[in-house]
Design a protein around this motif. Structure first.
Motif, PDB file in Angstrom:
ATOM      1  N   GLU A   1      31.136  44.927  33.940  1.00 23.62           N
ATOM      2  CA  GLU A   1      30.225  43.810  33.695  1.00 23.62           C
ATOM      3  C   GLU A   1      29.648  43.879  32.288  1.00 23.62           C
ATOM      4  O   GLU A   1      29.511  42.853  31.604  1.00 23.62           O
ATOM      5  CB  GLU A   1      29.114  43.816  34.742  1.00 23.62           C
ATOM      6  N   ARG A   2      29.317  45.080  31.827  1.00 21.22           N
ATOM      7  CA  ARG A   2      28.776  45.232  30.478  1.00 21.22           C
ATOM      8  C   ARG A   2      29.829  44.876  29.426  1.00 21.22           C
ATOM      9  O   ARG A   2      29.525  44.203  28.424  1.00 21.22           O
ATOM     10  CB  ARG A   2      28.280  46.668  30.263  1.00 21.22           C
TER      11      ARG A   2
ATOM     12  N   GLU B   1      32.381  42.880  29.841  1.00 20.51           N
ATOM     13  CA  GLU B   1      32.615  41.433  29.917  1.00 20.51           C
ATOM     14  C   GLU B   1      31.538  40.682  29.120  1.00 20.51           C
ATOM     15  O   GLU B   1      31.842  39.744  28.372  1.00 20.51           O
ATOM     16  CB  GLU B   1      32.609  40.971  31.374  1.00 20.51           C
ATOM     17  N   ARG B   2      30.293  41.096  29.287  1.00 17.33           N
ATOM     18  CA  ARG B   2      29.196  40.442  28.557  1.00 17.33           C
ATOM     19  C   ARG B   2      29.325  40.645  27.055  1.00 17.33           C
ATOM     20  O   ARG B   2      28.840  39.826  26.267  1.00 17.33           O
ATOM     21  CB  ARG B   2      27.841  40.965  29.049  1.00 17.33           C
ATOM     22  N   ALA B   3      30.000  41.728  26.665  1.00 18.22           N
ATOM     23  CA  ALA B   3      30.210  42.001  25.239  1.00 18.22           C
ATOM     24  C   ALA B   3      31.417  41.253  24.682  1.00 18.22           C
ATOM     25  O   ALA B   3      31.751  41.409  23.505  1.00 18.22           O
ATOM     26  CB  ALA B   3      30.386  43.501  25.022  1.00 18.22           C
ATOM     27  N   GLY B   4      32.066  40.452  25.521  1.00 18.44           N
ATOM     28  CA  GLY B   4      33.168  39.635  25.049  1.00 18.44           C
ATOM     29  C   GLY B   4      34.552  40.134  25.388  1.00 18.44           C
ATOM     30  O   GLY B   4      35.552  39.518  24.990  1.00 18.44           O
TER      31      GLY B   4
ATOM     32  N   THR C   1      36.824  39.948  27.808  1.00 22.07           N
ATOM     33  CA  THR C   1      37.160  39.194  29.004  1.00 22.07           C
ATOM     34  C   THR C   1      38.289  39.878  29.772  1.00 22.07           C
ATOM     35  O   THR C   1      39.283  40.302  29.197  1.00 22.07           O
ATOM     36  CB  THR C   1      37.600  37.770  28.636  1.00 22.07           C
TER      37      THR C   1
ATOM     38  N   TYR D   1      33.433  51.982  22.652  1.00 19.30           N
ATOM     39  CA  TYR D   1      32.916  51.224  23.790  1.00 19.30           C
ATOM     40  C   TYR D   1      32.321  52.050  24.933  1.00 19.30           C
ATOM     41  O   TYR D   1      31.436  51.562  25.635  1.00 19.30           O
ATOM     42  CB  TYR D   1      34.045  50.367  24.390  1.00 19.30           C
TER      43      TYR D   1
END
Length: 281
Positions: A109-110, A112-115, A117, A157
């Protein structure tokens, strides 16, 4: 015949690439005579590894690698020679698997929120039936061309302080060691130089580790292979009168510089953990 020990490695039951029987077969081909499969917070691969070890004529020591918390930092404790039917250990590992599941989803989820996808679904596909871990996200990042390699994935990351890092809800160090000891095993501090600690901090960790009943130290580490590092860890082993262990921390071919059975040799004067394991077996 020379004896080759590897008492720290992983299969695809946790964050390795090969199935337990494939890990054992590879270890046998590489001359390993005694192996411990030490998947993260699970013993689900031990039965398959034991059957394969019998077929290949090598000794298997039951093992697990616990993630523990001490002073708000994560450490890894390898449990060797544990009774895989001991109820408190089994209950603790079930609790740890629940924590791993929650952490694995939160990492996705983290990211994904960082782009990034598709991170969660992509890592799940990499993991297959295994519990989702940072290593699976690292492999997804490599496979999709978003980083140059595994180390780059963690650096950019996944390690502490990066956008994809999520603190694990692990067991406290003292309780984790108690699980291992109650199951008849020996608790070993894994890769002691892998936590970016000063000498003073490592001394504090070893004080707490030994006070809690920890008895072993990885001296021949696949992640700390330099002669000066082995000598440094040997010094800590002597100072705390710990049993010396050796392990490649193998995850997959090409994952790091060390393959099964290729961790550095121990200094001759150190008491070795497998002699104690043989006494207890």
């Amino acid at each position: 015949m020379s004896l080759i020990y590897d008492l720290h490695c992983h299969s695809n039951i946790s964050d390795g690439l090969l199935a337990p029987h494939e890990v054992v077969a590879r270890a046998a081909r590489r001359g390993v005579t005694t192996l411990a499969l030490t998947d993260h917070d699970t013993i689900d691969g031990v039965a398959s590894a034991r059957q394969a070890a019998q077929a290949h004529g090598i000794e298997l020591i039951t093992g697990v690698e616990l993630s523990v918390i001490w002073q708000r930092r994560t450490f890894h404790i390898v449990g060797l020679g544990v009774d895989t039917a001991e109820e408190r250990l089994l209950g603790g590992l079930e609790r740890m698997q629940q924590a791993r599941h929650a952490r694995g989803v939160a990492i996705g989820e983290r990211l994904e929120r960082a782009g990034l996808t598709g991170a969660l679904d992509g890592a799940r596909e990499v993991a297959g039936a295994a519990q989702l871990t940072r290593a699976h996200y690292a492999r997804w990042l490599v496979d999709t061309g978003q980083v140059r390699g595994y180390e780059d994935a963690f650096k950019r990351y996944l390690r502490r302080g990066r956008v994809g890092y999520v603190h694990g809800d692990w067991v406290e160090l003292e309780e984790g060691i108690e699980w291992i000891n109650n199951a008849g095993g020996i608790a070993v501090l894994a890769h002691p130089l892998g936590y970016d600690l000063t000498g003073a901090w490592l001394r504090r960790v070893l004080d707490a580790f030994t006070a809690a009943g920890g008895r072993g130290l990885e001296v021949g580490c696949g992640t700390s292979p330099l002669p000066r590092q082995v000598a440094q860890l040997g010094g800590w082993c002597r100072r705390y009168e710990l049993l010396a262990s050796v392990g490649s921390d193998f995850h997959a071919p090409g994952y790091n510089a060390r393959d099964l059975g290729s961790a550095p040799q121990l200094p001759d004067d150190l008491p070795v953990i497998w002699q104690e394991l043989e006494v207890n077996s």
